[in-house]
Design a protein around this motif. Sequence first.
Motif, PDB file in Angstrom:
ATOM      1  N   PRO A 183       0.658  -1.296  -0.268  1.00 53.33           N
ATOM      2  CA  PRO A 183      -0.133  -0.035  -0.347  1.00 53.33           C
ATOM      3  C   PRO A 183       0.732   1.251  -0.256  1.00 53.33           C
ATOM      4  N   GLU A 184       0.383   2.296  -0.676  1.00 49.38           N
ATOM      5  CA  GLU A 184       0.730   3.778  -1.102  1.00 49.38           C
ATOM      6  C   GLU A 184       1.662   4.072   0.622  1.00 49.38           C
ATOM      7  N   ARG A 185       0.995   3.746   1.752  1.00 48.82           N
ATOM      8  CA  ARG A 185       0.842   4.650   3.242  1.00 48.82           C
ATOM      9  C   ARG A 185       2.092   4.008   2.941  1.00 48.82           C
ATOM     10  N   TYR A 186       3.110   2.995   2.895  1.00 46.80           N
ATOM     11  CA  TYR A 186       4.130   2.096   3.609  1.00 46.80           C
ATOM     12  C   TYR A 186       5.534   3.140   2.571  1.00 46.80           C
ATOM     13  N   ALA A 187       4.389   3.461   1.915  1.00 50.83           N
ATOM     14  CA  ALA A 187       6.250   4.211   0.044  1.00 50.83           C
ATOM     15  C   ALA A 187       6.988   5.146   1.363  1.00 50.83           C
ATOM     16  N   ALA A 188       7.303   5.728   2.264  1.00 47.95           N
ATOM     17  CA  ALA A 188       8.431   6.600   2.793  1.00 47.95           C
ATOM     18  C   ALA A 188       8.530   5.553   3.671  1.00 47.95           C
ATOM     19  N   SER A 189       8.434   4.379   4.067  1.00 46.79           N
ATOM     20  CA  SER A 189       8.743   3.719   5.055  1.00 46.79           C
ATOM     21  C   SER A 189      10.090   2.179   4.197  1.00 46.79           C
ATOM     22  N   VAL A 190       9.637   2.147   3.087  1.00 47.53           N
ATOM     23  CA  VAL A 190      10.628   1.278   2.452  1.00 47.53           C
ATOM     24  C   VAL A 190      12.200   1.325   1.508  1.00 47.53           C
ATOM     25  N   ALA A 191      12.963   1.025   1.287  1.00 47.52           N
ATOM     26  CA  ALA A 191      14.121   1.313   0.610  1.00 47.52           C
ATOM     27  C   ALA A 191      14.464  -0.175   0.631  1.00 47.52           C
ATOM     28  N   PRO A 192      15.914   0.148  -0.851  1.00 40.28           N
ATOM     29  CA  PRO A 192      16.697  -0.662  -1.074  1.00 40.28           C
ATOM     30  C   PRO A 192      17.661  -1.341   0.245  1.00 40.28           C
ATOM     31  N   GLY A 193      17.848  -2.754   0.219  1.00 39.60           N
ATOM     32  CA  GLY A 193      18.452  -3.049   1.614  1.00 39.60           C
ATOM     33  C   GLY A 193      17.766  -3.884   2.704  1.00 39.60           C
ATOM     34  N   MET A 194      16.922  -2.920   3.086  1.00 35.68           N
ATOM     35  CA  MET A 194      16.418  -3.426   3.850  1.00 35.68           C
ATOM     36  C   MET A 194      15.626  -5.155   4.192  1.00 35.68           C
ATOM     37  N   PRO A 195      15.794  -5.806   4.917  1.00 37.81           N
ATOM     38  CA  PRO A 195      15.660  -7.345   4.725  1.00 37.81           C
ATOM     39  C   PRO A 195      14.106  -7.793   4.822  1.00 37.81           C
ATOM     40  N   VAL A 196      14.251  -8.477   4.595  1.00 37.63           N
ATOM     41  CA  VAL A 196      12.559  -9.472   4.393  1.00 37.63           C
ATOM     42  C   VAL A 196      12.385 -10.538   4.770  1.00 37.63           C
ATOM     43  N   THR A 197      11.554 -11.643   5.106  1.00 34.83           N
ATOM     44  CA  THR A 197      11.641 -12.653   5.015  1.00 34.83           C
ATOM     45  C   THR A 197      10.620 -13.140   4.503  1.00 34.83           C
ATOM     46  N   VAL A 198      10.817 -14.333   3.506  1.00 29.38           N
ATOM     47  CA  VAL A 198      10.595 -15.102   2.396  1.00 29.38           C
ATOM     48  C   VAL A 198       9.162 -16.276   2.932  1.00 29.38           C
ATOM     49  N   ALA A 199       8.651 -16.963   2.810  1.00 33.26           N
ATOM     50  CA  ALA A 199       7.776 -18.441   2.517  1.00 33.26           C
ATOM     51  C   ALA A 199       7.145 -18.559   1.395  1.00 33.26           C
ATOM     52  N   ALA A 200       7.644 -19.910   1.692  1.00 34.74           N
ATOM     53  CA  ALA A 200       6.303 -20.509  -0.145  1.00 34.74           C
ATOM     54  C   ALA A 200       5.440 -21.135   0.465  1.00 34.74           C
ATOM     55  N   ILE A 201       4.281 -21.313  -0.790  1.00 35.93           N
ATOM     56  CA  ILE A 201       3.246 -21.497  -0.457  1.00 35.93           C
ATOM     57  C   ILE A 201       4.023 -22.876   0.095  1.00 35.93           C
ATOM     58  N   ALA A 202       4.246 -23.671  -1.085  1.00 39.76           N
ATOM     59  CA  ALA A 202       4.633 -24.716  -1.466  1.00 39.76           C
ATOM     60  C   ALA A 202       5.835 -25.575  -0.298  1.00 39.76           C
ATOM     61  N   LEU A 203       6.364 -25.161   0.608  1.00 36.82           N
ATOM     62  CA  LEU A 203       7.368 -25.394   1.206  1.00 36.82           C
ATOM     63  C   LEU A 203       6.850 -24.412   2.638  1.00 36.82           C
ATOM     64  N   PRO A 204       5.717 -25.408   3.136  1.00 39.43           N
ATOM     65  CA  PRO A 204       4.864 -25.295   4.103  1.00 39.43           C
ATOM     66  C   PRO A 204       6.281 -24.766   5.584  1.00 39.43           C
ATOM     67  N   GLY A 205       6.587 -24.712   6.613  1.00 45.70           N
ATOM     68  CA  GLY A 205       7.565 -24.758   7.794  1.00 45.70           C
ATOM     69  C   GLY A 205       9.032 -23.682   7.364  1.00 45.70           C
ATOM     70  N   ARG A 206       9.131 -23.604   5.864  1.00 46.14           N
ATOM     71  CA  ARG A 206       9.962 -22.957   5.801  1.00 46.14           C
ATOM     72  C   ARG A 206      10.255 -21.291   5.916  1.00 46.14           C
ATOM     73  N   LYS A 207      11.288 -21.017   5.789  1.00 41.52           N
ATOM     74  CA  LYS A 207      12.332 -18.934   5.961  1.00 41.52           C
ATOM     75  C   LYS A 207      13.373 -18.742   5.049  1.00 41.52           C
TER      76      LYS A 207
END
Length: 390
Positions: free
Chosen positions: A234-258
Motif C-alpha cells: 500500500p502507498e502509505r508504506y512508500a516512505a518506509s521502504v528502501a533498498p537493502g531492507m531485510p525481508v522474510t519469505v515463505a513459500a506456499i509450496a514449502l510450509p515451515g521454511r523461511k
Amino acid sequence: MIRQVVASLIVLVAAAAAWMFFVPSSTATLASYGIVLPFGTPAPEQASQRPGGGQAGGLGRRPGAARTTNVVTTPVTLATINDSLVAIGEGTALGAVTVSSPAGGTLAEILVRPGQTVARGDVIARLDADAENIAFDRAKLAADDANATLARTEGLASSSLVATTALTAAQLAAANADLELRNAEVALSRRTIASPIAGTVGLIKVTPGNYMAAQTAVTTVDDTSAITVDFWIPERYAASVAPGMPVTVAAIALPGRKFEGEISAVDNRIDPASRTLQLQAEIPNEDQMLRAGMSLSVAISFPGEQYPAVNPLAILWSAQGSYVWKYDAGKATKVMAEIVQRNSDGVLVRGDLAPGDAIITEGLLQLSEGTAVTLLDGPDGSAQEAAATP
C-alpha cells in the motif's frame, strides 16, 4: 356523599401517617413549614445540637463530608501497530533467457538435457553446417592468397619494381579477402547454439532432424542462484521502504521454511489504479529449493507506531467522543482518548496518557470530574482497604 368524604379523609390521613413513618426526612420537611411534631426524627437544627453532631443515635456522615466511590484500576501499557507488512508476490529467476536458434537450418544435435547446469558460452545444440564449413574454408584460402600477394607486392614496391597503384590494388584485395573470411566465420558460428548465461537448462522444445527457422526457441536457461520476488505494498508504506531492507519469505509450496533476503529495487511511482507501490526483493537460493514462478509470501518489519493501550472496560463515550477516567491522587480525572485500534487484549488510544497511569475500570457510572475515589485494586495488583470515614 358524607361517607365518601369520610373515606377520603381516612385515606389522606393514612397516607400522611405512612409518609411521616417511612420517610426519614418528613419531620424535617414539616419543621421547615413551622410544624413541629412531638415525635419522629428531629429537625436538622435539633440534630446538630446532639452530642457527636450526628443523626438519631449519633450515627451517619458529618455535615458536608464528601462522598467517596470505590474503584478498581488497571495500568496503561504501550502497544505497537503498523510494525509489519505481509504481501504476496511471484518469484522469478535472477536471470532467465529463452535460447533461440540464430539462423535457420536442420537441427543436427542436442548436447544438453533438461535440468543440467551450464556455464555461459556452453554449447546447447548445433545445426547442420556443411555448406558453412565449405564457405569458411574457401574464404580462408582466398584470404591467405590475397595476403601472400600483398606481401610480394610490398617487397617489389620497396625496390621500386612495381607501381604504387599495384600496391594499392594488392592491399585492397587482401582487405576484401579478410572481410569475406570474417563473414564466413560469423555464418559458421551461427550454426552453433550456445547459452548466453550460466544456469539450469529447462525443457528441450525441439528434436534433432527437424528444420528450424531463425529465432525458433530451443530451450530456456534460468539462473536460480537467487530468486527475485515482485510484490506490491500500500502507498502509505512508500516512505518506509528502501533498498537493502531485510525481508522474510515463505513459500506456499514449502510450509515451515523461511528464507531471508533484502529489498533490491523500489519503483519510482505509485500505481494510480491500485494505489500500490511495486517492490523487488532478492532471495539467495544456494540450496535450489526455490523455483521461478513460485507464489511467495513476503514479510517486512518496520519500527511501527506506539500508542497507549487501555482496558476495553475503561472506554466511555460523551458528546465530545471517547474518554477514560484516570486515578490521580485520590480523585477521578477525565481524559479524552481517541480510539486508534481495537485489539482482543486492549484498545489503542491517542490521548494524554503515559505508561503506568492508573485507569479506572470499575465504578465508572458514579464518577464525575474531581470525584474522590477509594482505590480497591491498583495497577500493581495490591488490594487496598477502603478508607473509613471518621
